[in-house]
Design an enzyme around this catalytic site. Structure first.
Site, short mmCIF file in Angstrom:
data_model
loop_
_atom_site.label_atom_id
_atom_site.label_comp_id
_atom_site.label_asym_id
_atom_site.label_seq_id
_atom_site.Cartn_x
_atom_site.Cartn_y
_atom_site.Cartn_z
N SER A 1 -55.63 -20.52 -65.98
CA SER A 1 -56.70 -20.24 -66.95
C SER A 1 -56.23 -20.40 -68.37
O SER A 1 -57.03 -20.60 -69.28
CB SER A 1 -57.16 -18.78 -66.83
OG SER A 1 -57.62 -18.51 -65.57
N HIS B 1 -59.59 -26.05 -63.34
CA HIS B 1 -59.80 -24.61 -63.57
C HIS B 1 -61.07 -24.12 -62.89
O HIS B 1 -62.18 -24.39 -63.37
CB HIS B 1 -59.86 -24.35 -65.10
CG HIS B 1 -60.07 -22.92 -65.44
ND1 HIS B 1 -61.01 -22.50 -66.35
CD2 HIS B 1 -59.47 -21.79 -64.99
CE1 HIS B 1 -60.96 -21.18 -66.44
NE2 HIS B 1 -60.03 -20.73 -65.63
N GLU C 1 -63.51 -26.61 -64.66
CA GLU C 1 -63.17 -27.38 -65.86
C GLU C 1 -61.95 -28.25 -65.51
O GLU C 1 -60.90 -27.73 -65.14
CB GLU C 1 -62.84 -26.44 -67.02
CG GLU C 1 -64.07 -25.69 -67.53
CD GLU C 1 -63.73 -24.56 -68.50
OE1 GLU C 1 -64.53 -24.32 -69.42
OE2 GLU C 1 -62.68 -23.90 -68.34
N1 LIG Z 1 -58.19 -14.35 -60.92
C1 LIG Z 1 -59.00 -15.02 -61.73
O1 LIG Z 1 -60.06 -14.55 -62.16
C2 LIG Z 1 -58.65 -16.44 -62.12
C3 LIG Z 1 -59.66 -17.31 -62.57
C4 LIG Z 1 -59.33 -18.64 -62.88
C5 LIG Z 1 -58.02 -19.07 -62.76
N2 LIG Z 1 -57.05 -18.21 -62.36
C6 LIG Z 1 -55.67 -18.71 -62.23
O2 LIG Z 1 -55.35 -18.87 -60.86
C7 LIG Z 1 -53.96 -18.64 -60.66
C8 LIG Z 1 -53.79 -17.61 -59.56
O3 LIG Z 1 -54.47 -16.44 -59.91
P1 LIG Z 1 -54.86 -15.35 -58.81
O4 LIG Z 1 -55.75 -14.38 -59.49
O5 LIG Z 1 -55.33 -16.03 -57.55
O6 LIG Z 1 -53.43 -14.69 -58.53
P2 LIG Z 1 -52.96 -13.76 -57.31
O7 LIG Z 1 -51.91 -12.87 -57.87
O8 LIG Z 1 -54.13 -13.16 -56.61
O9 LIG Z 1 -52.29 -14.80 -56.29
C9 LIG Z 1 -51.13 -15.53 -56.56
C10 LIG Z 1 -50.49 -15.90 -55.22
O10 LIG Z 1 -49.44 -16.83 -55.48
C11 LIG Z 1 -48.37 -16.54 -54.60
N3 LIG Z 1 -47.16 -17.13 -55.17
C12 LIG Z 1 -46.43 -16.69 -56.22
N4 LIG Z 1 -45.42 -17.54 -56.48
C13 LIG Z 1 -45.52 -18.54 -55.56
C14 LIG Z 1 -44.77 -19.73 -55.31
N5 LIG Z 1 -43.73 -20.06 -56.05
N6 LIG Z 1 -45.16 -20.53 -54.30
C15 LIG Z 1 -46.24 -20.20 -53.53
N7 LIG Z 1 -46.98 -19.09 -53.71
C16 LIG Z 1 -46.62 -18.28 -54.72
C17 LIG Z 1 -48.36 -15.02 -54.48
O11 LIG Z 1 -47.70 -14.62 -53.30
C18 LIG Z 1 -49.86 -14.72 -54.47
O12 LIG Z 1 -50.37 -14.68 -53.14
C19 LIG Z 1 -53.38 -18.23 -62.03
O13 LIG Z 1 -52.81 -19.36 -62.62
C20 LIG Z 1 -54.63 -17.80 -62.81
O14 LIG Z 1 -54.52 -18.05 -64.20
C21 LIG Z 1 -57.31 -16.91 -62.02
#
Ligand SMILES: NC(=O)c1ccc[n+]([C@@H]2O[C@H](COP(=O)([O-])OP(=O)(O)OC[C@H]3O[C@@H](n4cnc5c(N)ncnc54)[C@H](O)[C@@H]3O)[C@@H](O)[C@H]2O)c1
Length: 293
Positions: free
Chosen positions: A123, A144, A156
């Site tokens: 994000s 995104h 996006e």
């Molecule tokens: N949560 C939101 O609202 C949202 C919205 C848009 C984008 N994002 C983006 O999405 C991404 C993930 O966010 P999330 O909320 O799903 O996070 P999250 O913490 O729910 O999940 C992250 C996952 O990644 C895994 N992980 C960590 N390091 C790893 C690696 N090296 N290899 C494989 N797996 C690995 C973890 O075990 C975990 O299950 C971030 O970059 C965030 O900016 C999040």
């Protein structure tokens, strides 16, 4: 790589975002692998998706046969090499830490075929910062999605100066096939489009409130009634969490150094008091008594 050549997609990270992005890809007919270093996250992803898709079938949003077909295309693994070695597109959705993402992209650059597109769902991190550790910056972009990806029909796609037209077109085509409305950003900018506009609304709403022009309840009321927004800006801050909103605004301010983007004092105050909104029961509103309208 031609736009129709994507057959296999790997989603790395099975958290809140990744597991649902993988489901969208499988529903779109792609052979999909969901990889996570944490076995528990994979198990949770699998059971959550089974539950969500069964709900869709019950509600008539999905045919049982389409559900079965999608699950037959979706596999789960902890092994990155096995997951990514044949992928045409990798969508990264791991923790929001630049160095961790760079480490992953270095590995992906080594493991995947040279045509593979590497997209990040970040994000806040612009793809050029991650692409710089690879030998293929032309094949890297942001993809995104919005939370929760199975509900929010929007993506996006962000190009850096080095992202190729072919990469952008291919990723836009994948978005169409997984039934998501996508917009293309031809240049990188912190916050992309939707979150920048949201930030601007938050800044203006909090300015009006801090100046004593109107109460936060009345600001929410007029935004909903006159602009047709489903939620007012303060209701939205309570829903997202003041800490999440504050972190996003701080990040944008630090990136731009623009004083106009300094996070508002009233949001910082909420964070300092631990009044984060729905998740703590109190934010601008008392969310324990009053449901968000
Ligand atoms: N949560 C939101 O609202 C949202 C919205 C848009 C984008 N994002 C983006 O999405 C991404 C993930 O966010 P999330 O909320 O799903 O996070 P999250 O913490 O729910 O999940 C992250 C996952 O990644 C895994 N992980 C960590 N390091 C790893 C690696 N090296 N290899 C494989 N797996 C690995 C973890 O075990 C975990 O299950 C971030 O970059 C965030 O900016 C999040």
């Amino acid at each position: 790589m031609k736009t129709n050549d994507v057959k296999r997609i790997t989603v790395v990270g099975a958290g809140q975002m990744g597991h649902q992005i993988a489901m969208l890809c499988a529903l779109g007919g792609y052979q999909t692998t969901l990889q996570d270093i944490n076995q528990e996250a994979l198990q949770k992803a699998e059971s959550n998706l089974e539950r969500l898709m069964s709900d869709w079938v019950k509600k008539g949003k999905l045919e049982e046969s389409a559900k079965e077909k999608a699950f037959s295309l979706l596999t789960y693994t902890q092994q990155l090499e096995e997951a990514a070695k044949d992928a045409d597109l990798v969508i990264e959705a791991i923790v929001e830490v630049l160095e961790v993402k760079q480490e992953l992209f270095k590995k992906l650059d080594r493991i995947t075929p040279s045509h593979t597109i590497l997209a990040t769902n970040s994000s806040t991190i612009m793809n050029s910062l991650i692409a710089s550790v690879t030998e293929r910056p032309e094949n890297v972009c942001n993809m995104h999605f919005f939370f929760p990806p199975l509900v929010m029909d929007s993506v996006e796609v962000v190009m850096s100066e080095e992202t190729s037209e072919e990469t952008a077109e291919t990723v836009m085509e994948v978005c169409r096939k997984i039934n998501r409305t996508a917009i293309l950003l031809r240049k990188e900018i912190p916050g992309f489009v939707a979150n920048r506009i949201l930030g601007a609304i938050h800044r203006e709403a909090t300015f009006l409130y801090e100046e004593g022009i109107a109460s936060f309840e009345d600001i929410d009321l007029i935004v909903k009634k006159s602009l047709g927004h489903k939620l007012g800006p303060f209701e939205l801050i309570d829903l997202s969490g003041a800490d999440v909103v504050y972190a996003a605004m701080t990040h944008q301010y630090e990136e731009s150094g623009d004083e106009r983007e300094r996070p508002p004092a009233c949001i910082k105050e909420k964070v300092d008091k631990g009044e984060l909104g729905r998740k703590t029961g109190v934010g601008f509103y008392d969310c324990r008594q009053e449901a968000v309208k």
